[in-house]
Write an enzyme that holds these catalytic residues in place. Structure first.
Site, PDB file in Angstrom:
ATOM      1  N   SER A  74      41.404 -41.030  10.385  1.00  0.00           N
ATOM      2  CA  SER A  74      42.445 -40.130  10.863  1.00  0.00           C
ATOM      3  C   SER A  74      43.809 -40.787  10.738  1.00  0.00           C
ATOM      4  O   SER A  74      43.938 -42.021  10.854  1.00  0.00           O
ATOM      5  CB  SER A  74      42.167 -39.825  12.338  1.00  0.00           C
ATOM      6  OG  SER A  74      43.285 -39.243  12.943  1.00  0.00           O
ATOM      7  N   TYR A  89      40.062 -42.865  21.330  1.00  0.00           N
ATOM      8  CA  TYR A  89      39.658 -42.156  20.102  1.00  0.00           C
ATOM      9  C   TYR A  89      40.212 -42.881  18.876  1.00  0.00           C
ATOM     10  O   TYR A  89      39.481 -43.193  17.933  1.00  0.00           O
ATOM     11  CB  TYR A  89      40.144 -40.694  20.133  1.00  0.00           C
ATOM     12  CG  TYR A  89      40.018 -40.021  18.790  1.00  0.00           C
ATOM     13  CD1 TYR A  89      38.775 -39.707  18.251  1.00  0.00           C
ATOM     14  CD2 TYR A  89      41.151 -39.727  18.022  1.00  0.00           C
ATOM     15  CE1 TYR A  89      38.659 -39.115  17.004  1.00  0.00           C
ATOM     16  CE2 TYR A  89      41.046 -39.129  16.776  1.00  0.00           C
ATOM     17  CZ  TYR A  89      39.797 -38.827  16.267  1.00  0.00           C
ATOM     18  OH  TYR A  89      39.683 -38.254  15.020  1.00  0.00           O
ATOM     19  N   LYS A  96      38.306 -45.080  15.661  1.00  0.00           N
ATOM     20  CA  LYS A  96      38.467 -44.909  14.206  1.00  0.00           C
ATOM     21  C   LYS A  96      38.891 -46.224  13.551  1.00  0.00           C
ATOM     22  O   LYS A  96      38.387 -46.598  12.491  1.00  0.00           O
ATOM     23  CB  LYS A  96      39.510 -43.820  13.922  1.00  0.00           C
ATOM     24  CG  LYS A  96      39.050 -42.427  14.286  1.00  0.00           C
ATOM     25  CD  LYS A  96      37.939 -41.951  13.355  1.00  0.00           C
ATOM     26  CE  LYS A  96      37.292 -40.685  13.840  1.00  0.00           C
ATOM     27  NZ  LYS A  96      36.081 -40.303  13.105  1.00  0.00           N
ATOM     28  N   ASP A 120      52.427 -38.323  22.345  1.00  0.00           N
ATOM     29  CA  ASP A 120      52.824 -37.645  21.108  1.00  0.00           C
ATOM     30  C   ASP A 120      53.941 -38.403  20.399  1.00  0.00           C
ATOM     31  O   ASP A 120      54.776 -39.037  21.042  1.00  0.00           O
ATOM     32  CB  ASP A 120      53.335 -36.229  21.419  1.00  0.00           C
ATOM     33  CG  ASP A 120      52.250 -35.182  21.259  1.00  0.00           C
ATOM     34  OD1 ASP A 120      51.102 -35.564  20.959  1.00  0.00           O
ATOM     35  OD2 ASP A 120      52.555 -33.991  21.448  1.00  0.00           O
TER      36      ASP A 120
HETATM   37  P1  NAD Z   1      33.909 -31.275  14.922  1.00  0.00           P
HETATM   38  O1  NAD Z   1      33.743 -31.629  16.346  1.00  0.00           O
HETATM   39  O2  NAD Z   1      34.076 -29.840  14.575  1.00  0.00           O
HETATM   40  O3  NAD Z   1      32.720 -31.861  14.045  1.00  0.00           O
HETATM   41  C1  NAD Z   1      32.075 -33.075  14.371  1.00  0.00           C
HETATM   42  C2  NAD Z   1      30.581 -32.783  14.419  1.00  0.00           C
HETATM   43  O4  NAD Z   1      29.891 -33.983  14.737  1.00  0.00           O
HETATM   44  C3  NAD Z   1      30.213 -31.741  15.479  1.00  0.00           C
HETATM   45  O5  NAD Z   1      29.448 -30.727  14.856  1.00  0.00           O
HETATM   46  C4  NAD Z   1      29.393 -32.523  16.503  1.00  0.00           C
HETATM   47  O6  NAD Z   1      28.377 -31.703  17.077  1.00  0.00           O
HETATM   48  C5  NAD Z   1      28.847 -33.649  15.658  1.00  0.00           C
HETATM   49  N1  NAD Z   1      28.536 -34.886  16.389  1.00  0.00           N
HETATM   50  C6  NAD Z   1      29.296 -35.517  17.314  1.00  0.00           C
HETATM   51  N2  NAD Z   1      28.674 -36.631  17.728  1.00  0.00           N
HETATM   52  C7  NAD Z   1      27.495 -36.705  17.054  1.00  0.00           C
HETATM   53  C8  NAD Z   1      26.414 -37.620  17.052  1.00  0.00           C
HETATM   54  N3  NAD Z   1      26.422 -38.700  17.828  1.00  0.00           N
HETATM   55  N4  NAD Z   1      25.375 -37.385  16.216  1.00  0.00           N
HETATM   56  C9  NAD Z   1      25.360 -36.302  15.431  1.00  0.00           C
HETATM   57  N5  NAD Z   1      26.341 -35.390  15.403  1.00  0.00           N
HETATM   58  C10 NAD Z   1      27.404 -35.605  16.202  1.00  0.00           C
HETATM   59  O7  NAD Z   1      35.161 -32.117  14.365  1.00  0.00           O
HETATM   60  P2  NAD Z   1      35.879 -32.046  12.957  1.00  0.00           P
HETATM   61  O8  NAD Z   1      37.253 -31.567  13.202  1.00  0.00           O
HETATM   62  O9  NAD Z   1      35.026 -31.367  11.965  1.00  0.00           O
HETATM   63  O10 NAD Z   1      35.979 -33.595  12.638  1.00  0.00           O
HETATM   64  C11 NAD Z   1      35.073 -34.258  11.776  1.00  0.00           C
HETATM   65  C12 NAD Z   1      35.435 -35.721  11.712  1.00  0.00           C
HETATM   66  O11 NAD Z   1      36.775 -35.851  11.242  1.00  0.00           O
HETATM   67  C13 NAD Z   1      35.386 -36.434  13.057  1.00  0.00           C
HETATM   68  O12 NAD Z   1      34.881 -37.735  12.842  1.00  0.00           O
HETATM   69  C14 NAD Z   1      36.840 -36.488  13.478  1.00  0.00           C
HETATM   70  O13 NAD Z   1      37.102 -37.574  14.325  1.00  0.00           O
HETATM   71  C15 NAD Z   1      37.543 -36.643  12.145  1.00  0.00           C
HETATM   72  N6  NAD Z   1      38.923 -36.145  12.163  1.00  0.00           N
HETATM   73  C16 NAD Z   1      39.177 -34.871  12.576  1.00  0.00           C
HETATM   74  C17 NAD Z   1      40.488 -34.417  12.610  1.00  0.00           C
HETATM   75  C18 NAD Z   1      40.824 -33.024  13.096  1.00  0.00           C
HETATM   76  O14 NAD Z   1      41.981 -32.767  13.425  1.00  0.00           O
HETATM   77  N7  NAD Z   1      39.892 -32.091  13.139  1.00  0.00           N
HETATM   78  C19 NAD Z   1      41.529 -35.262  12.203  1.00  0.00           C
HETATM   79  C20 NAD Z   1      41.227 -36.540  11.770  1.00  0.00           C
HETATM   80  C21 NAD Z   1      39.897 -36.972  11.751  1.00  0.00           C
HETATM   81  C1  UD1 Z   2      46.274 -34.724  17.682  1.00  0.00           C
HETATM   82  C2  UD1 Z   2      45.748 -36.013  18.258  1.00  0.00           C
HETATM   83  C3  UD1 Z   2      45.530 -37.013  17.129  1.00  0.00           C
HETATM   84  C4  UD1 Z   2      44.605 -36.414  16.055  1.00  0.00           C
HETATM   85  C5  UD1 Z   2      45.234 -35.109  15.565  1.00  0.00           C
HETATM   86  C6  UD1 Z   2      44.396 -34.408  14.535  1.00  0.00           C
HETATM   87  C7  UD1 Z   2      46.767 -36.102  20.505  1.00  0.00           C
HETATM   88  C8  UD1 Z   2      47.746 -36.819  21.380  1.00  0.00           C
HETATM   89  N1  UD1 Z   2      46.711 -36.534  19.219  1.00  0.00           N
HETATM   90  O1  UD1 Z   2      47.495 -35.021  17.130  1.00  0.00           O
HETATM   91  O2  UD1 Z   2      44.972 -38.203  17.599  1.00  0.00           O
HETATM   92  O3  UD1 Z   2      44.474 -37.327  14.979  1.00  0.00           O
HETATM   93  O4  UD1 Z   2      45.400 -34.223  16.683  1.00  0.00           O
HETATM   94  O5  UD1 Z   2      43.222 -33.946  15.132  1.00  0.00           O
HETATM   95  O6  UD1 Z   2      46.029 -35.228  20.938  1.00  0.00           O
HETATM   96  N2  UD1 Z   2      51.644 -28.907  20.241  1.00  0.00           N
HETATM   97  C9  UD1 Z   2      52.302 -28.045  21.093  1.00  0.00           C
HETATM   98  N3  UD1 Z   2      51.538 -27.257  21.914  1.00  0.00           N
HETATM   99  C10 UD1 Z   2      50.174 -27.297  21.941  1.00  0.00           C
HETATM  100  C11 UD1 Z   2      49.514 -28.191  21.053  1.00  0.00           C
HETATM  101  C12 UD1 Z   2      50.285 -28.994  20.229  1.00  0.00           C
HETATM  102  O7  UD1 Z   2      53.528 -27.978  21.098  1.00  0.00           O
HETATM  103  O8  UD1 Z   2      49.546 -26.583  22.727  1.00  0.00           O
HETATM  104  C13 UD1 Z   2      52.449 -29.741  19.326  1.00  0.00           C
HETATM  105  C14 UD1 Z   2      52.263 -31.239  19.516  1.00  0.00           C
HETATM  106  O9  UD1 Z   2      53.186 -31.732  20.456  1.00  0.00           O
HETATM  107  C15 UD1 Z   2      52.525 -31.752  18.093  1.00  0.00           C
HETATM  108  C16 UD1 Z   2      52.007 -30.624  17.204  1.00  0.00           C
HETATM  109  O10 UD1 Z   2      51.999 -29.450  18.022  1.00  0.00           O
HETATM  110  O11 UD1 Z   2      53.908 -31.891  17.869  1.00  0.00           O
HETATM  111  C17 UD1 Z   2      50.622 -30.858  16.663  1.00  0.00           C
HETATM  112  O12 UD1 Z   2      49.732 -31.142  17.737  1.00  0.00           O
HETATM  113  P1  UD1 Z   2      48.149 -31.328  17.496  1.00  0.00           P
HETATM  114  O13 UD1 Z   2      47.632 -30.179  16.742  1.00  0.00           O
HETATM  115  O14 UD1 Z   2      47.534 -31.621  18.814  1.00  0.00           O
HETATM  116  O15 UD1 Z   2      48.039 -32.589  16.529  1.00  0.00           O
HETATM  117  P2  UD1 Z   2      48.615 -34.075  16.688  1.00  0.00           P
HETATM  118  O16 UD1 Z   2      49.659 -34.152  17.730  1.00  0.00           O
HETATM  119  O17 UD1 Z   2      49.004 -34.511  15.329  1.00  0.00           O
END
Ligand code: NAD
Ligand code: UD1
Length: 337
Positions: free
Chosen positions: A126, A150, A154, A296
């Site tokens: 991430s 978190y 990572k 943030d």
């Molecule tokens: P998500 O929660 O939708 O998907 C993650 C999946 O992993 C879920 O289906 C959950 O049930 C499963 N899971 C959790 N723990 C598990 C375990 N111990 N064994 C088996 N399954 C397990 O999240 P996502 O948004 O699809 O994210 C996927 C990956 O990408 C995650 O590792 C997350 O940290 C990373 N990531 C997500 C974002 C984002 O904004 N969505 C950003 C950066 C990184």
């Molecule tokens: C969040 C996570 C970050 C993760 C990323 C992608 C936090 C502090 N950080 O970051 O670790 O990697 O998601 O999953 O949670 N915002 C509002 N109102 C809301 C929600 C968000 O104004 O209700 C604003 C936030 O202040 C930010 C932007 O929208 O400026 C994006 O927020 P968000 O979607 O939560 O993503 P990140 O802040 O990038």
């Protein structure tokens, strides 16, 4: 490509969209998930979209014997590891749960893959590993830090993967640092289905648009940005998914590990995101300015150069396509799956 991939976290948001792209690119997929944050209906929808069958197993990645049993039966060439927990606020309250899931889960998976002779992995990292970036666009060699459990989970896994590929150069590991995924599959059949009140901006706006939440709180309008609200790099989840196909192709072609950003290279403010969503849904999104959210940062967007050079990949979809697709998913599935 007829090799078989193990996809962990396959029924989650990014995993499910990536499965569609992998299947459409010709790979076979074995899907596992413990369903702690997703629904098995996702797998049905993946099959509906692609017309391909996806064997699904409810397995926790920390369950070494279940993983070993599965891999004894299947001939896996590589793994894509999405499984993990992802809420920053929850991680602050439950650090052990996060380290156990995200770090121990990854170690267990790596051990089983190693025992089975699998040496190719794609890992979901991430942009959070950049902490508060000193300059934007953020390049992959920027300094790394974490401000919450978190993010630390990572960062730890990234370091474990570095140590592993140094100890055994047979390993080919792609570490993908995602920026802010948003949007949904264009069919409206797959999308993000957060449990409870969403933490992230796009799913929150979508729930306001559909009438489930009364208004969006804008966390701070006094940041040093064009309109005072936070700037992020929102990337369409299908572009992100396609980035995994490109990363895998590279892993199969070259005996090297690498780390790349998956972002668009463009920053969008909160108010710009709201305006785009209003266009998509055709209604007003009420907002209230609220204090800054602790932890943030003002501005975060990727340098997308390395991904373009190394993977021949770039994000192609526009912000308008992203919010249109997000809205289609939300309005067709107001209560998720
Ligand atoms: P998500 O929660 O939708 O998907 C993650 C999946 O992993 C879920 O289906 C959950 O049930 C499963 N899971 C959790 N723990 C598990 C375990 N111990 N064994 C088996 N399954 C397990 O999240 P996502 O948004 O699809 O994210 C996927 C990956 O990408 C995650 O590792 C997350 O940290 C990373 N990531 C997500 C974002 C984002 O904004 N969505 C950003 C950066 C990184
Ligand atoms: C969040 C996570 C970050 C993760 C990323 C992608 C936090 C502090 N950080 O970051 O670790 O990697 O998601 O999953 O949670 N915002 C509002 N109102 C809301 C929600 C968000 O104004 O209700 C604003 C936030 O202040 C930010 C932007 O929208 O400026 C994006 O927020 P968000 O979607 O939560 O993503 P990140 O802040 O990038």
């Amino acid at each position: 490509m007829s090799d078989t991939l193990l996809v962990t976290g396959a029924s989650g948001y990014i995993g499910s969209h990536t499965c569609v792209c992998l299947l459409q690119a010709g790979w076979h997929v074995i899907a596992i998930d413990n369903l702690s944050n997703s629904s098995p209906r996702t797998i049905e929808r993946i099959q509906e979209i692609t017309g391909r069958s996806v064997p699904f197993h409810t397995i926790d990645v920390r369950d070494e014997s279940a993983l070993t049993r599965l891999l004894n039966q299947e001939n896996i060439s590589a793994a894509i590891h999405f499984a993990g927990l992802k809420s920053v606020s929850e991680s602050v309250n439950k650090p052990l749960t996060y380290f156990d899931n995200n770090v121990n889960g990854s170690i267990t998976l790596l051990k089983v893959l190693h025992q089975q002779g699998v040496r190719k992995l794609v890992f979901s990292s991430s942009a959070t590993v950049y902490g508060d970036p000193k300059k934007v666009p953020i390049q992959e060699d920027a300094s790394l830090s974490a401000t919450n459990p978190y993010g630390r989970s990572k960062l730890f896994v990234e370091q474990i993967l570095n140590d592993l590929s140094q100890a055994d150069p047979e390993w080919r590991i792609a570490t993908l640092r995602y920026f802010n995924p948003a949007g949904a599959h264009e069919s409206g059949l797959l999308g993000e289905d957060p449990r409870g009140i969403p933490n992230n901006l796009m799913p929150y706006i979508a729930q306001v648009a559909v009438g489930k939440l009364p208004h969006l709180s804008v966390f701070g309008n006094d940041y040093p940005t064009t309109d005072g609200t936070g700037v992020r790099d929102y990337i369409h989840v299908m572009d992100l998914a396609q980035g995994h196909v490109s990363a895998l192709n590279r892993l199969f072609a070259k005996p090297e590990s690498f780390t790349v950003n998956l972002g668009t290279g463009q920053g969008i403010t909160v108010l710009e995101a709201v305006a785009a969503f209003e266009q998509a849904c055709g209604s007003h999104i009420p907002i209230q300015v609220a204090p800054r959210r602790p932890g943030d940062i003002a501005t975060c967007y990727a340098s997308a150069d390395k991904a373009r050079e190394l993977l021949n990949w770039q994000a192609n979809k526009t912000l308008d396509q992203m919010v249109d697709d997000h809205w289609r998913w939300q309005s067709h599935n107001p209560n998720g799956y």
